[in-house]
Design a protein around this motif. Structure first.
Motif, PDB file in Angstrom:
ATOM      1  N   ILE A   1       0.829  -1.203   0.000  1.00 47.94           N
ATOM      2  CA  ILE A   1       0.000   0.000   0.000  1.00 47.94           C
ATOM      3  C   ILE A   1       0.865   1.255   0.000  1.00 47.94           C
ATOM      4  O   ILE A   1       0.606   2.217  -0.734  1.00 47.94           O
ATOM      5  CB  ILE A   1      -0.948  -0.012   1.217  1.00 47.94           C
ATOM      6  N   GLN A   2       1.906   1.254   0.806  1.00 48.65           N
ATOM      7  CA  GLN A   2       2.770   2.430   0.900  1.00 48.65           C
ATOM      8  C   GLN A   2       3.591   2.640  -0.369  1.00 48.65           C
ATOM      9  O   GLN A   2       4.095   3.742  -0.601  1.00 48.65           O
ATOM     10  CB  GLN A   2       3.701   2.305   2.111  1.00 48.65           C
ATOM     11  N   ALA A   3       3.728   1.580  -1.189  1.00 44.88           N
ATOM     12  CA  ALA A   3       4.488   1.712  -2.432  1.00 44.88           C
ATOM     13  C   ALA A   3       3.688   2.367  -3.545  1.00 44.88           C
ATOM     14  O   ALA A   3       4.262   2.768  -4.558  1.00 44.88           O
ATOM     15  CB  ALA A   3       4.984   0.337  -2.890  1.00 44.88           C
ATOM     16  N   VAL A   4       2.377   2.485  -3.377  1.00 48.44           N
ATOM     17  CA  VAL A   4       1.542   3.130  -4.394  1.00 48.44           C
ATOM     18  C   VAL A   4       1.854   4.620  -4.409  1.00 48.44           C
ATOM     19  O   VAL A   4       1.950   5.265  -3.363  1.00 48.44           O
ATOM     20  CB  VAL A   4       0.043   2.890  -4.101  1.00 48.44           C
ATOM     21  N   ASP A   5       2.010   5.165  -5.598  1.00 48.55           N
ATOM     22  CA  ASP A   5       2.361   6.572  -5.741  1.00 48.55           C
ATOM     23  C   ASP A   5       1.336   7.472  -5.065  1.00 48.55           C
ATOM     24  O   ASP A   5       0.131   7.257  -5.172  1.00 48.55           O
ATOM     25  CB  ASP A   5       2.452   6.928  -7.227  1.00 48.55           C
ATOM     26  N   GLU A   6       1.819   8.487  -4.348  1.00 49.68           N
ATOM     27  CA  GLU A   6       0.923   9.377  -3.619  1.00 49.68           C
ATOM     28  C   GLU A   6       0.019  10.179  -4.557  1.00 49.68           C
ATOM     29  O   GLU A   6      -1.048  10.643  -4.154  1.00 49.68           O
ATOM     30  CB  GLU A   6       1.736  10.336  -2.749  1.00 49.68           C
ATOM     31  N   GLY A   7       0.466  10.349  -5.801  1.00 47.37           N
ATOM     32  CA  GLY A   7      -0.362  11.073  -6.750  1.00 47.37           C
ATOM     33  C   GLY A   7      -1.696  10.394  -6.999  1.00 47.37           C
ATOM     34  O   GLY A   7      -2.698  11.064  -7.293  1.00 47.37           O
ATOM     35  N   GLN A   8      -1.734   9.060  -6.876  1.00 45.25           N
ATOM     36  CA  GLN A   8      -2.990   8.337  -7.073  1.00 45.25           C
ATOM     37  C   GLN A   8      -3.989   8.672  -5.968  1.00 45.25           C
ATOM     38  O   GLN A   8      -5.176   8.899  -6.235  1.00 45.25           O
ATOM     39  CB  GLN A   8      -2.724   6.827  -7.101  1.00 45.25           C
ATOM     40  N   THR A   9      -3.505   8.689  -4.736  1.00 41.76           N
ATOM     41  CA  THR A   9      -4.400   9.021  -3.625  1.00 41.76           C
ATOM     42  C   THR A   9      -4.798  10.490  -3.666  1.00 41.76           C
ATOM     43  O   THR A   9      -5.921  10.842  -3.293  1.00 41.76           O
ATOM     44  CB  THR A   9      -3.728   8.701  -2.284  1.00 41.76           C
ATOM     45  N   ASP A  10      -3.886  11.345  -4.126  1.00 44.09           N
ATOM     46  CA  ASP A  10      -4.235  12.768  -4.257  1.00 44.09           C
ATOM     47  C   ASP A  10      -5.348  12.955  -5.276  1.00 44.09           C
ATOM     48  O   ASP A  10      -6.261  13.776  -5.082  1.00 44.09           O
ATOM     49  CB  ASP A  10      -3.004  13.567  -4.686  1.00 44.09           C
ATOM     50  N   ALA A  11      -5.283  12.197  -6.375  1.00 39.92           N
ATOM     51  CA  ALA A  11      -6.351  12.273  -7.381  1.00 39.92           C
ATOM     52  C   ALA A  11      -7.676  11.797  -6.806  1.00 39.92           C
ATOM     53  O   ALA A  11      -8.734  12.372  -7.089  1.00 39.92           O
ATOM     54  CB  ALA A  11      -5.972  11.439  -8.606  1.00 39.92           C
ATOM     55  N   ALA A  12      -7.606  10.744  -5.991  1.00 39.51           N
ATOM     56  CA  ALA A  12      -8.834  10.250  -5.360  1.00 39.51           C
ATOM     57  C   ALA A  12      -9.388  11.278  -4.378  1.00 39.51           C
ATOM     58  O   ALA A  12     -10.607  11.467  -4.283  1.00 39.51           O
ATOM     59  CB  ALA A  12      -8.541   8.930  -4.650  1.00 39.51           C
TER      60      ALA A  12
END
Length: 313
Positions: free
Chosen positions: A178-189
């Protein structure tokens, strides 16, 4: 050190000799290692105290095959329990709630800090602490109860003990994914107004799978062999049944070889399946599918949100 030459054709058509050295040290060390391995294998194959006919006789024995099936059942169910609970623990560990983080940390610390063998024996002897398992409505006498000895059989204790222990290791694996997922993806969400639960379900976890699957496959392969510990709680697995047979006929080494052959076969099949999964998710990780995947989900969610806003206006 000698050399041999091989022609190399230039684009113009002329040949250029290429010298390749022969490393005699590599050939000698490889030959010695191969001869040593062959000698050790021959010591077992030609040992007069080993009855290979009995190995072949018991390889497809009904009790052995039943143990193989039980081993697979325990491994699959324990892995499913461990993975499901591991995802929950990983999400709790990453939560902003300090109570959930602390509970998850304690669970992982406890189950990773105590021997698996001790945990199996504990669950198998749970009746010493709780003779009956009771499930009832609080502050009432309405409910059901079970005899713990009837519920906590060797199979149940093995499945529960292995699954709960594996959850502690899966939790760290899932957390790392989970922590390896790019933060930009969560920012978009976040920008789309998604709730934390939807963000985790639709955005983060699908992308984390490509990181989680390889170690998950390794844990399942390890679980196939770890089930041999079920022997101490008489779980009717492969090792338990093999031990029951050799205690009756004293063919200890022959039955251990039979069990080893089946463990290696199951491991080989699981490794092959793991390789297929890794290749599949590896391709999906770098392939952009038009109208699908993360891009399609974000576009769809953005479109539905725009429509909702227009309707509200």
């Amino acid at each position: 050190m000698t050399a041999r030459t091989a022609p190399f054709i230039e684009p113009g058509g002329s040949e250029v000799p290429v010298t390749r050295t022969i490393h005699w040290g590599r050939w000698i060390s490889g030959t010695v290692a191969l001869l040593l391995a062959a000698w050790l294998a021959w010591l077992f194959i030609d040992n007069p105290r080993l009855d290979w006919a009995k190995v072949g006789e018991y390889l497809f024995n009904g009790k052995i095959l039943s143990g193989v099936w039980v081993t697979l059942e325990i491994a699959v169910l324990a892995t499913a329990i461990g993975l499901a609970l591991g995802v929950v623990l990983a999400v709790m560990r990453l939560s902003h709630n300090p109570v959930l983080r602390s509970l998850s940390w304690f669970y992982i610390w406890f189950f990773r800090g105590t021997p698996l063998l001790v945990q199996l024996i504990f669950w198998y002897n749970l009746a010493f602490l709780f003779p009956h398992l009771i499930l009832k409505i609080p502050f009432t006498q309405v409910g059901v109860f079970w005899d713990t000895n009837q519920v906590m059989t060797g199979f149940t204790a093995a499945m529960l003990g292995l699954g709960l222990n594996l959850a502690a290791y899966f939790a760290e694996t899932v957390r790392a994914g989970i922590q390896a997922v790019d933060e930009g993806q969560t920012d978009a969400a976040y920008a789309l107004g998604m709730t934390p639960m939807k963000r985790m379900r639709y955005i983060v976890l699908p992308q984390a799978l490509r990181i989680i699957i390889p170690p998950t496959g390794n844990e399942f392969i390890s679980m196939l062999k770890t089930t041999s510990l079920v022997y101490v709680v008489a779980g009717n697995d492969l090792m338990t049944n093999a031990s029951q047979i050799y205690k009756a006929n004293n063919l200890i080494m022959e039955l251990l070889i039979v069990a080893s052959i089946w463990y290696m076969l199951m491991t080989a099949i699981a490794t092959w399946l793991q390789t297929k999964l890794e290749r599949r998710f590896g391709r999906d990780a770098v392939r952009l599918v038009r109208g699908g995947g993360l891009t399609g989900r974000l576009r769809g969610l953005a479109g539905s949100r725009t429509i909702d806003q227009g309707a509200g206006a």
